[in-house]
Write a protein that holds these residues in place. Structure first.
Motif, PDB file in Angstrom:
ATOM      1  N   GLN A  55      -4.597  -6.596  -1.087  1.00  0.00           N
ATOM      2  CA  GLN A  55      -5.725  -6.231  -1.948  1.00  0.00           C
ATOM      3  C   GLN A  55      -7.062  -6.334  -1.222  1.00  0.00           C
ATOM      4  OE1 GLN A  55      -5.034  -8.778  -5.484  1.00  0.00           O
ATOM      5  NE2 GLN A  55      -5.032  -6.872  -6.645  1.00  0.00           N
TER       6      GLN A  55
ATOM      7  N   TRP B 288       0.837  -1.202   0.000  1.00  0.00           N
ATOM      8  CA  TRP B 288       0.000   0.000   0.000  1.00  0.00           C
ATOM      9  C   TRP B 288       0.872   1.253   0.000  1.00  0.00           C
ATOM     10  CZ3 TRP B 288      -0.565   3.248   4.496  1.00  0.00           C
ATOM     11  CH2 TRP B 288      -1.517   4.264   4.356  1.00  0.00           C
TER      12      TRP B 288
ATOM     13  N   ALA C 148       2.391   1.785  -3.484  1.00  0.00           N
ATOM     14  CA  ALA C 148       1.365   2.270  -4.416  1.00  0.00           C
ATOM     15  C   ALA C 148       1.049   3.738  -4.195  1.00  0.00           C
ATOM     16  CB  ALA C 148       0.096   1.436  -4.275  1.00  0.00           C
TER      17      ALA C 148
ATOM     18  N   ASN D  48       1.182  -3.380  -7.653  1.00  0.00           N
ATOM     19  CA  ASN D  48       1.913  -4.371  -8.432  1.00  0.00           C
ATOM     20  C   ASN D  48       2.623  -5.285  -7.429  1.00  0.00           C
ATOM     21  OD1 ASN D  48       4.042  -5.735  -9.845  1.00  0.00           O
ATOM     22  ND2 ASN D  48       3.811  -4.287 -11.525  1.00  0.00           N
TER      23      ASN D  48
ATOM     24  N   GLU E 234      -8.035  -0.541  -3.738  1.00  0.00           N
ATOM     25  CA  GLU E 234      -7.492   0.324  -4.781  1.00  0.00           C
ATOM     26  C   GLU E 234      -6.223  -0.240  -5.408  1.00  0.00           C
ATOM     27  OE1 GLU E 234      -5.903   2.095  -0.826  1.00  0.00           O
ATOM     28  OE2 GLU E 234      -7.705   1.053  -1.561  1.00  0.00           O
TER      29      GLU E 234
ATOM     30  N   GLU F  94      -5.891  -2.929  -6.814  1.00  0.00           N
ATOM     31  CA  GLU F  94      -6.214  -3.584  -8.079  1.00  0.00           C
ATOM     32  C   GLU F  94      -5.870  -2.687  -9.259  1.00  0.00           C
ATOM     33  OE1 GLU F  94      -9.956  -5.785 -10.321  1.00  0.00           O
ATOM     34  OE2 GLU F  94     -10.098  -5.232  -8.205  1.00  0.00           O
ATOM     35  N   GLU F  95      -5.979  -1.362  -9.066  1.00  0.00           N
ATOM     36  CA  GLU F  95      -5.664  -0.398 -10.124  1.00  0.00           C
ATOM     37  C   GLU F  95      -4.257   0.181  -9.984  1.00  0.00           C
ATOM     38  OE1 GLU F  95      -7.567   0.209 -12.693  1.00  0.00           O
ATOM     39  OE2 GLU F  95      -9.186  -1.088 -11.968  1.00  0.00           O
ATOM     40  N   THR F  96      -3.794   0.365  -8.749  1.00  0.00           N
ATOM     41  CA  THR F  96      -2.547   1.113  -8.535  1.00  0.00           C
ATOM     42  C   THR F  96      -1.366   0.256  -8.094  1.00  0.00           C
ATOM     43  OG1 THR F  96      -3.120   1.580  -6.219  1.00  0.00           O
ATOM     44  CG2 THR F  96      -3.866   3.160  -7.876  1.00  0.00           C
TER      45      THR F  96
END
Length: 318
Positions: A283, A72, A75, A294, A288, A290-292
């Motif tokens: 996740q 987190w 990201a 890796n 979030e 899921e979009e931002t």
């Protein structure tokens, strides 16, 4: 050979249960001294975010642990980094007032467990996240179960008081639970980054790479001691770890040693399914990502690979 210049490590660690043994082996086995590491701070902080805040504030320069919330952080533009991994599995169990066949029996039971998220929406604990993955992989979730939420204290006491039927616990607590008259059901080993993950910040590593190389060497040397020198390892565990972990006799100490030795990764690499399961927890708590996010962006195994190429790990086991 000249003694290496001493470098200062200021460490926060995250769990007595999973990390105290390795910390004690590095300390009392003389490993830090041999490698020129002065550990000026070694403090326990169970909560991930306060530990990471101290890293960001310069109060420590590395964390033993923090495998979930750094996803987190990364990201959100914070350059956290994980560089080495000691354990790639989790061994957990169900603890219950009556025998259970497995996870599907939880449908009809009251589960004692803390919330997955705290009031601010952050992960309450890594182990709680792992327990949630056990449920999800069995086609369940804590939202579908009758959950007696645990605010603080020992979850097992709710079972003893008749307020819940079952809870999750580490497999290392098996004999302690059975002494209380509770039933245990070991779950299959689960792929998961666990125990000591060497975690820091990219700028700190860039400014002093030798410190982190030495700490990777120290952790790997400690792992090799566990695997190759049982007598010395048991001596350290008996004198510095057993009482603090509630290990009561030689049988429990032997069991603890065997589980420790079997779980440790000699070359300090995370496995992809373990890394990904840790990311799955992140996740669940931070959708979030899921979009931002890796799952591999947090990890940099450069120094482990350099030591591998130099034959360092091979030399430990010759």
């Amino acid at each position: 050979m000249s003694q290496p210049k001493t470098l200062e490590a200021k460490v926060i660690y995250r769990s007595n249960h999973s990390q105290l043994a390795m910390i004690s082996i590095m300390k009392y086995g003389g490993i830090w001294d041999r490698l020129g590491i002065e550990v000026s701070r070694m403090d326990l902080e169970h909560r991930a975010l306060p530990a990471e805040d101290q890293l960001l504030d310069g109060k420590c320069n590395m964390i033993f642990g923090c495998h979930i919330t750094p996803h987190w952080r990364v990201a959100n533009g914070i350059p956290m980094i994980c560089m080495a991994q000691t354990v790639n599995t989790s061994q957990d169990m169900l603890v219950s007032t009556k025998p259970l066949a497995g996870l599907n029996d939880l449908k009809d039971r009251v589960l004692a467990e803390q919330d997955l998220r705290d009031e601010e929406g952050h992960l309450t604990s890594h182990v709680r996240g792992t327990y949630e993955l056990y449920l999800r992989d069995a086609g369940l979730s804590s939202d579908q179960l009758d959950v007696k939420r645990v605010e603080s204290g020992d979850k097992k006491q709710l079972l003893l008081d008749g307020k819940a039927d079952v809870t999750f616990a580490s497999g290392s607590q098996e004999r302690a639970c059975e002494r209380l008259g509770l039933h245990t059901r070991l779950l299959p080993r689960y792929p998961m980054v666990n125990s000591i993950t060497l975690t820091s910040l990219v700028p700190l590593v860039q400014d002093n790479p030798e410190l982190y190389i030495r700490m990777i060497k120290a952790i790997a040397t400690g792992v090799a001691m566990v695997k190759r020198d049982k007598e010395k390892t048991m001596e350290i565990l008996a004198g510095n770890v057993a009482d603090r972990l509630g290990i009561r006799d030689d049988i429990e100490l032997e069991s603890f040693y065997q589980k420790l030795s079997n779980s440790l990764e000699p070359r300090l690499c995370p496995k992809i399914d373990s890394l990904y399961n840790a990311y799955r927890i992140a996740q669940l708590v931070y959708p979030e990502l899921e979009e931002t996010g890796n799952p591999v962006k947090l990890w940099d195994l450069h120094y482990v690979r350099v030591l591998e190429a130099q034959g360092f790990f091979d030399d430990l086991y010759r």
